[in-house]
Design a protein around this motif. Structure first.
Motif, PDB file in Angstrom:
ATOM      1  N   UNK A  96       1.260  -0.938  -0.064  1.00 24.77           N
ATOM      2  CA  UNK A  96       0.435  -0.222  -0.125  1.00 24.77           C
ATOM      3  C   UNK A  96       0.734   1.338  -0.380  1.00 24.77           C
ATOM      4  N   UNK A  97       1.910   1.398   0.605  1.00 22.16           N
ATOM      5  CA  UNK A  97       2.737   2.194   0.277  1.00 22.16           C
ATOM      6  C   UNK A  97       2.910   3.254   1.143  1.00 22.16           C
ATOM      7  N   UNK A  98       3.926   4.285   2.095  1.00 27.56           N
ATOM      8  CA  UNK A  98       5.267   4.161   2.214  1.00 27.56           C
ATOM      9  C   UNK A  98       3.658   5.343   3.965  1.00 27.56           C
ATOM     10  N   UNK A  99       3.086   5.697   2.971  1.00 25.44           N
ATOM     11  CA  UNK A  99       1.513   6.731   3.946  1.00 25.44           C
ATOM     12  C   UNK A  99       0.608   5.380   4.999  1.00 25.44           C
ATOM     13  N   UNK A 100       1.133   4.550   4.658  1.00 25.44           N
ATOM     14  CA  UNK A 100       0.520   3.056   5.475  1.00 25.44           C
ATOM     15  C   UNK A 100       1.270   2.939   6.260  1.00 25.44           C
ATOM     16  N   UNK A 101       3.017   2.562   6.080  1.00 21.00           N
ATOM     17  CA  UNK A 101       3.621   2.911   6.348  1.00 21.00           C
ATOM     18  C   UNK A 101       3.769   2.769   7.775  1.00 21.00           C
ATOM     19  N   UNK A 127      13.347   3.128  -7.552  1.00 17.19           N
ATOM     20  CA  UNK A 127      12.693   2.724  -8.487  1.00 17.19           C
ATOM     21  C   UNK A 127      11.588   1.492  -7.722  1.00 17.19           C
ATOM     22  N   UNK A 128      12.232   0.903  -7.065  1.00 12.32           N
ATOM     23  CA  UNK A 128      11.023   0.019  -6.238  1.00 12.32           C
ATOM     24  C   UNK A 128      10.402   0.409  -5.480  1.00 12.32           C
ATOM     25  N   UNK A 129      10.619   1.825  -4.696  1.00  9.53           N
ATOM     26  CA  UNK A 129      10.052   2.599  -3.675  1.00  9.53           C
ATOM     27  C   UNK A 129       8.778   3.754  -4.683  1.00  9.53           C
ATOM     28  N   UNK A 130       9.875   4.075  -5.466  1.00 13.33           N
ATOM     29  CA  UNK A 130       8.359   4.517  -6.182  1.00 13.33           C
ATOM     30  C   UNK A 130       7.468   3.941  -6.825  1.00 13.33           C
ATOM     31  N   UNK A 131       7.452   2.930  -7.151  1.00 16.87           N
ATOM     32  CA  UNK A 131       5.560   1.645  -8.515  1.00 16.87           C
ATOM     33  C   UNK A 131       5.303   1.510  -6.823  1.00 16.87           C
ATOM     34  N   UNK A 144      -0.781  13.618   2.816  1.00 17.71           N
ATOM     35  CA  UNK A 144       0.213  12.679   2.972  1.00 17.71           C
ATOM     36  C   UNK A 144       0.846  12.163   1.477  1.00 17.71           C
ATOM     37  N   UNK A 145       1.096  12.998   1.098  1.00 19.89           N
ATOM     38  CA  UNK A 145       2.543  12.898  -0.529  1.00 19.89           C
ATOM     39  C   UNK A 145       3.882  13.191  -0.010  1.00 19.89           C
ATOM     40  N   UNK A 146       4.085  12.304  -0.330  1.00 16.03           N
ATOM     41  CA  UNK A 146       5.605  12.111  -0.458  1.00 16.03           C
ATOM     42  C   UNK A 146       6.074  13.275   0.148  1.00 16.03           C
ATOM     43  N   UNK A 147       6.746  13.368   1.626  1.00 14.73           N
ATOM     44  CA  UNK A 147       7.866  14.406   1.988  1.00 14.73           C
ATOM     45  C   UNK A 147       9.353  14.043   2.422  1.00 14.73           C
ATOM     46  N   UNK A 148       9.954  13.579   1.552  1.00 14.75           N
ATOM     47  CA  UNK A 148      12.054  13.351   2.008  1.00 14.75           C
ATOM     48  C   UNK A 148      12.235  13.862   3.188  1.00 14.75           C
TER      49      UNK A 148
END
Length: 312
Positions: A96-101, A127-131, A144-148
């Motif tokens: 599900x991605x970074x927000x769920x993590x 590249x795997x993370x982006x996918x 909730x978007x990607x924030x470095x």
């Protein structure tokens, strides 16, 4: 829509009132929940998920379904529900991605298995993370978007958790683990001091060559065998028996305690596991190199000679 919202909340409220739902009640709730959830408004979904996050028992299919929803809905459930086991949490983090993590990280008392999985996920190739993250970003709110900076803070928190966690010996975290049959064979051969059969069984347990097993046993201090046994998850009592039968000096008392116990207690299970895996990799590399070297002379023979040799 309003009527469907009422039906959803009534269903959830009725389920909450069940102190110990029976198997048939769990099955009935699982059958009703998803279609009602799909037909309801987003606000009703949030309220239903918030309520269910406090339930002690929820059908596993419903728990996975809720945790897989957009983070704006599933966050409280992921962070608080006791109905999500370790494997489900790891699957959600990976799919599900970074927000769920990040929601998983907010849970109390994360197990070492989940912590290690989260650390591994954050260190995956970009590249795997982006996918993995792309589908999540499309359905997330702007905050909730990607924030470095946020992601780096998450990585640091996970590293700290992984470094300080105390893992139970039963938590193997993907390391090679001895089976009950292999354990019984090693104990039997050690008890009878059948070192030749013990070496064969040890090689089979390690999926390694006989040469590696014999090399481990040739360390007369018993340190390498103790490292191996602890590295593959051999129970303490059985390990003590093996070490004392094969290395007589380890049966001697030191301060009222057998030397085998002193040796065992100085070994770290994680470090032993990593060392055994390293020995196995080196053994496989060496064995493959020997096999290729042995095959070279035959490959260099003239075709007629190879044919004649194969016929003989």
């Amino acid at each position: 829509m309003r009527r469907k919202d009422v039906v959803l909340m009534a269903t959830v409220t009725s389920f909450e009132a069940l102190e110990r739902p029976s198997r048939s009640e769990l099955r009935q709730f699982a059958e009703l929940f998803e279609p009602l959830f799909a037909a309801s408004s987003e606000e009703a979904r949030r309220q239903a998920v918030a309520a269910l996050s406090q339930c002690q028992t929820i059908p596993s299919a419903v728990a996975f379904f809720i945790a897989s929803q957009p983070i704006t809905i599933s966050a409280p459930f992921i962070a608080a529900s006791k109905c999500l086991d370790d494997q489900t949490l790891i699957t959600i983090a990976r799919t599900q991605g970074a927000a769920h993590a990040r929601a998983i990280v907010r849970r109390e008392n994360l197990s070492p298995m989940v912590i290690d999985a989260l650390v591994g996920l954050r260190h995956a190739p970009e590249d795997v993370q982006a996918a993995r993250v792309k589908p999540m970003v499309a359905k997330s709110q702007p905050d909730e978007a990607e924030d470095p900076a946020r992601d780096e803070a998450l990585r640091e928190r996970l590293r700290a958790m992984a470094a300080h966690v105390v893992r139970p010996e039963s938590d193997r975290l993907g390391l090679r683990t001895i089976t009950a049959m292999q354990e019984a064979l090693l104990v039997r051969f050690a008890r009878n001091r059948e070192s030749d059969l013990f070496a064969t069984a040890l090689a089979d347990t390690l999926s390694a060559s006989r040469w590696l097993a014999e090399r481990i046993m040739l360390d007369i201090s018993g340190h390498q065998l103790a490292t191996t046994l602890k590295g593959i998850g051999m129970p303490r009592n059985e390990a003590m028996l093996i070490l004392e039968r094969l290395y007589h000096h380890l049966d001697e008392l030191e301060g009222g305690v057998p030397q085998s116990e002193h040796l065992w207690d100085t070994l770290d299970a994680d470090e032993c596991g990593r060392r055994v895996e390293a020995w196995g990799r080196a053994d496989r590399y060496t064995y493959e190199e020997r096999r290729l070297t042995a095959a070279e002379p035959a490959a260099n023979q003239p075709a007629t000679l190879r044919t004649a040799s194969s016929r003989s």
